[in-house]
Structure formats: C-alpha cells, structure tokens
Scaffold this active site. Structure first.
Site, PDB file in Angstrom:
ATOM      1  N   LYS A   1      50.583  22.472  68.027  1.00  0.00           N
ATOM      2  CA  LYS A   1      51.925  23.275  67.995  1.00  0.00           C
ATOM      3  C   LYS A   1      50.926  24.278  67.196  1.00  0.00           C
ATOM      4  O   LYS A   1      50.202  24.775  67.144  1.00  0.00           O
ATOM      5  CB  LYS A   1      52.946  22.877  66.798  1.00  0.00           C
TER       6      LYS A   1
ATOM      7  N   LYS B   1      50.179  14.304  69.161  1.00  0.00           N
ATOM      8  CA  LYS B   1      51.205  14.293  69.935  1.00  0.00           C
ATOM      9  C   LYS B   1      52.046  15.212  70.340  1.00  0.00           C
ATOM     10  O   LYS B   1      51.122  16.957  69.155  1.00  0.00           O
ATOM     11  CB  LYS B   1      52.381  13.645  68.544  1.00  0.00           C
TER      12      LYS B   1
ATOM     13  N   ASP C   1      54.010  18.735  69.554  1.00  0.00           N
ATOM     14  CA  ASP C   1      55.252  19.138  69.373  1.00  0.00           C
ATOM     15  C   ASP C   1      56.550  18.638  69.008  1.00  0.00           C
ATOM     16  O   ASP C   1      56.445  18.964  70.590  1.00  0.00           O
ATOM     17  CB  ASP C   1      55.469  20.556  67.938  1.00  0.00           C
TER      18      ASP C   1
ATOM     19  N   HIS D   1      60.496  10.329  67.443  1.00  0.00           N
ATOM     20  CA  HIS D   1      61.181  11.363  65.983  1.00  0.00           C
ATOM     21  C   HIS D   1      62.253  11.478  65.858  1.00  0.00           C
ATOM     22  O   HIS D   1      63.173  11.369  66.048  1.00  0.00           O
ATOM     23  CB  HIS D   1      60.672  12.266  67.248  1.00  0.00           C
TER      24      HIS D   1
END
Lengths: 375, 375
Positions: free
Chosen positions: A141, A166, A168, A257
């Site tokens: 990010k 990963k 964002d 998530h």
C-alpha cells in the site's frame, strides 16, 4: 413421512434476557424461526415437529443479563452447503436484536460436507519452510501507487525477509492499478528478491472480485507466480471463498480479510461472536489464515475477543485443520514481543504502515524478522 | 502521477460522538481508513493526497449524541464493481463501533457501472398485469413438506389469487425436498391454477445456492416456468445477486430476502442504515423487490426504519428504477388496511403463516385479495 438420519448439529446462542423464563421463550422462538418459520401450533405432523423443528437442548445463565441456549437442528435442514447452513444457524434471527450466534457445534454429518482449509497452519509452514517461529506478513500500500511502484515495494519487503507480502485489501482492479499488471510485476519482484536472498517469500494478491471474475483472477494469479491469495468474503461472499478453497486448479493458501464483516461483531448483544465468525466460520469457508484487528491498534476489539478468535482457529472441528490467526490493524514493531507472548508461535504477525516509518524499508523488515527470530 | 476523472461519489456516515471535534476526528479517520489505510503523514505525493484520500465534505450535528459526516471518494477507487464499491464505502470502518453507513450518494460515474433492477415496480406490474393496486405475496412453507405437498399449497394459493407465491427462504436443496422436484411441481401447479382462474400468479423459487450452483438453479427455474426468483444475498453474496440480475439468459424479477443481513441493522450506532441496505444497496444489487420485517410483527424494526426503507426503494439513483418494498414477518389480514395506508399502493404485501389460520386456504387468499382490491 420424513425419515431423516437422526444426525443433528448444534449452535449456541447468547440471548439477552433478564431471567430464564424470558430466555427460554426467545430460545423457543429461535428454534422455530430458523426452521419452519411458521406458526408451530398449525403443524400437526409429528415427523415435522420431531425432526425439522429446532430443538432447545439446554439453557444456562451466562452472565448477569444473558443466557446461553443450545439449539439443535437436523443435519438435513442445512442442505449440505454453506449458504443454507448459515441460514439455519442465523438467517432470520440476525434480524432480531439480543440474539448472538455464539458458537457452532457441528455434527460429523455436516462437517463431512466441508473440505475446509486446504493448507492450514502445517501446510502454510511447509510451503514457507518455516517450521516453528511466528510468520511475518505485511501489505502492499497505499492505494494510488502504480503497479511498478507496488512491485518495487514488494521487492524490498521480500528482500527484508517478510514471509507473506499481501496486497492491501483495497487494491482491486482500479484504472490506476490494474489487477493483472500489479500481480504480474509484484510476483516477479518477489521471485527476484527470493533468488537474491535464498528465502521463500510468498506474494498474496487480492482476488476479491465480482462473481465470474474471481476464479479467473485467482487462476491468473496462480500462473503469474502468486503463492497465496487474499480474499474478503464479506465483499465477495463467504461461499465464494469456500469455492476458491475447493478449487483444485488453484490450490493456494487463502488469507481471509474481515472487510465489511465488522458489523457482525461490533455489537456485543447481536451478530456473531468473533470466535465463531473469524475462527469457526472462516475455517468452514476454507481460510488458511484469518486476519482481524488486534486490540490496542486502530480498531477496538478486546483482548478477550482476540484470544477467542485464536481459539476458534484451532479448536477441534472434525477433520478441519487449524489455521493461523493474523492479528493486525495498526501493529508496530515494538508490540512484537507482546504479540508473541499473547498468541504463542502459531501466529502470523501482520504489520502494515508502521514498517514504512523507518529510514530504510529493507532494514526495518530485517529488524522485524530479527525480533521474531529472537522471540 | 495520477490523472483521475475528477468524478467523486459520496457517503454519509452517522458518527456517535459527544461533540463536533470528536466527530471530525473520526470522519478524518474514515477518509483514510476507507482508502489508503496507511499513515497519512507518510504520503508526500500530492496527487495521492488530493485524489485518492477520502475527503470530508461536511459534518453536521444529527442528534444529541451523533453527527452526520459526508465523505467523498474518487470514482476510480471503487473499481467499477460492487464488492470494491462496498469496500470503499464501509469495508474496514465496519470493524469500528460508532460508525454507521447512513446513505449513499453515488456519482454518475459509479452509477453508470450498474444496470440495477431489470424490472422494478413498473416491470413487475407489467409482468403481472396489475397496474395500480398493492401486490399480494406469500411463501410456501413449512420446511419438512415434500415437493408434492408444497406444489399442492402453491396450487391453492394461486387459485386464491395471490400474485407472487415464493418459496420460503429456508427451502434450499434438502434431501427431503429437492430443488428441482419442488420447482418443477410448484411451477406446474401454479400454471394449472392460472389456467383455471385466468389470473397470472407468478411462482418465485429460492435459488440461493453455493457458487457455481446458483446460475444453474436459476436457469432450471426459468425453464421450469418460474416467473421470478428469490435470493438471499446475505447468504449467497450481494454480488451473486447482481450477477443474476445482469444475466440476460435468466431475465426474471428478483426478490431480495434479508437473511443474515440483520446484523447490519440491529444496532443503531453501527452497521448500515436500513434505508441504505434494504433500499439503495438492494437496488444496486439488482433487486426488483426488497423483503424486510414490518414493524409490529415478529421482528423489531421501527416504523421509522420501515418508512426509510420504502424511501430507499424509490429515491432517485441515476437510471436505477424504483423497486417494491415488501414488508413481512408476522403480518396478518387484519393489518392490510394499515399497511396500505402506511406504504401506499406501491407495495408488495407478504403474508405467510397467517394465511393458513383460516378454515379454507383458498378462501382466505380470496379474502386477502378482496381486502387489497377494496383498499
């Protein structure tokens, strides 16, 4: 005349009520609402009353103003699939305040219909070649960077020894950062770093997407060299995650998530307990690691919630293997020792923005890794 | 260097806070949490700060202990699809208590990506040939009946003049009542009744199903003669409903069932407002009619919630047509006049179990229809 197997699964509901009589009345309502959803007095057939009706198995005071009611349902009502299982567990009762789905106690008959996590803790450790210590994770990010810029970050994070890099969860397929470009470049960058370090960092792109796009993106990611996938089942659907986990053409670890799922857990009297949602249901849906906000960060989960989620990721559930808890949400390097004391070694430590506060990103990642290896 | 279109969509959040200063701090957090999710002070690039960051447009006191904050986001952040739009609107903020997504105010740029309801009020009326009065609906239940028994009920309900006969949302594909058998027999029964009455009752089977099954069931229902479909997007995923609505091979009206979505609306300080969820978001997801619990039934929505949902089904949303509100949940014939006064004529009145209290089901349905036609 119904002739069901006799197998029944159970759920525990936390019912806000001043006394046992009131709680018993609510429990009896749940047993009807979650099954026939019809006036019970109009059902004369004994087979339906005895087999289809939910059955209140027990009620016990759980605290000053609530009771825990265990209700059982015939295995067959759940239809063998996740959407209908969730429907029987909590579909209509979600619309009534003061009823929280506290825990699932599924029967062999129901559990046998779910493959669950493909990797779990052991599988993910084997893939990464990290047998004992906590795993390190971070996110690419901020939103607004180009695929090239994110790939450059991914390279540095992998060079610094982060196990899981990963996307964002806000990186989707935006015009300023196309999914395919990003995944292609970031996977390549991580592979390059791995060649240099000899480590095995895994890149997990976000494949949360519209129906019909999701499997395609997952396959693209797979072919591009992604080593895991991130998905937000609150956005894409819990069963979309389950389908992804079951897909043998993909066969990558899945990171769950919690986006949009917060409303199930923010109100203590309603919704689904963090234990059940981020632990048990995440596993049913095939997650290999479950991301949630650790207490004391930007969010407001309690320490008790976090511990209960960790329990939910590992408590026995038939053949469903234990998965990793992934506490996150405003974590910093200074909290690493405390996090490891809190969760033990079977944890993925996800630190996002805070890694970028140091002067040198690669160096900060190495410090993160050093802290974890020292613990 | 980012060069976005400049189009921005807005959302209004209800923030629980004692004073404007606290509310402003929360609003500023939301603007960051829903976009870059990264320390704002670490972002020096003016293009990201100016275009990607959420922007607090206004804050106004909404009541004694809450404020309404309007925040805008660049159209491009939403990626043109429903999962990512929901993510930007409320993904991570759902995890923070005291923040409720109150209303969507979408831009032309975002709305143009959504087809929305295929039929809406006018289309469903045209299909049924009922230009002016409220529509009548009921559900096939209880769970536990065989396909033959449910078809027999469907025949009687259609004979009695109910416009929409839907499956109960708990009828999935259970061993004691297979989807295909039920849909085939119920559709046939309704067609037979229509031939006898000259009316045009529509049967709406429940197609809520696992990913990969849903479209197949919908096509089967279509071919078997179903005239509409029921789906619970809380179980199947909101984007699964959107995909169904967009599918030209199916092209049937969709009834939105709120199962499992209750936790978004039960807590007044958290979640999503009933207006936004059952009105605006249901339309975005392609619902032609939105089912929700009417106040004073088995559930505990307030009259104010119900009115706000009705507003959400019709308020201007670009080219997205108005859809029907479907108040339900313990309604009885005696409440029909009150319901019509409350909602007006553009409403679907859904009465389930109560229709079965009379001596003669067909007669009770005719009384229901008579009441509505008289109103």
């Amino acid at each position: 005349m119904l002739e069901l197997s006799g197998g029944r699964f159970r759920a525990v509901y936390r019912i806000a009520a001043p006394g046992e009589e009131e709680a018993a009345a609510v429990a009896a309502e749940i047993a009807i609402e979650q099954t026939i959803e019809y006036p019970a007095d109009l059902v004369s057939r004994e087979d339906i009353r005895g087999q289809i009706f939910g059955r209140v198995e027990s009620i016990a005071r759980g605290g000053d103003d609530f009771f825990d009611a265990t209700i059982s349902y015939a295995d067959e009502t759940a239809g063998g699939d996740l959407p209908q299982l969730l429907n029987v567990l909590y579909g209509n009762s979600s619309l009534k305040p003061g009823i929280r789905l506290e825990r699932l106690d599924l029967s062999e008959g129901v559990l046998s219909r779910f493959r669950g996590p493909r990797f779990g803790r052991a599988g993910l450790r084997a893939l990464l070649g990290v047998p004992g210590r906590p795993l390190l994770a971070t996110a690419l990010k901020p939103m607004g960077l180009s695929p090239q810029e994110l790939a450059c970050l991914a390279y540095q994070l992998a060079l610094g020894g982060i196990d899981l890099v990963k996307d964002d969860h806000g990186l989707a397929d935006q015009p300023f950062c196309r999914f395919e470009d990003r995944v292609h470049l970031a996977a390549e960058a991580v592979a390059r770093a791995n060649r240099e370090t000899g480590l095995g960092t895994i890149y997990a792109p976000n494949v949360t997407a519209p129906v019909g796009e999701l499997a395609r993106r997952a396959r693209f990611a797979c072919e591009a060299g992604a080593g895991a996938l991130l998905i937000s089942p609150g956005l894409a659907g819990l069963d979309a995650m389950r389908a992804l986990a079951d897909d043998d053409r993909i066969a990558l670890p899945l990171l769950f998530h919690p986006a949009l799922l917060g409303s199930f857990v923010t109100c203590p009297e309603d919704g689904i307990s963090p234990f059940a949602l981020f632990g048990q249901i995440a596993r049913l849906a095939g997650a290999d690691a479950s991301i949630f906000p650790h207490y004391g960060g930007r969010f407001s989960f309690s320490a008790e919630h976090c511990l209960s989620i960790a329990r939910g990721t590992e408590e026995a559930m038939g053949g469903l293997v234990p998965i990793f808890p992934v506490p996150a949400g405003g974590m910093t390097l200074s909290r690493v020792p405390e996090l490891v004391r809190f969760y033990g070694r079977d944890v993925v430590l996800l630190i996002g923005g805070a890694l970028h506060r140091g002067r040198d990103l690669v160096e900060t990642c190495r410090r993160f890794r050093g802290l974890v290896e020292a613990g």
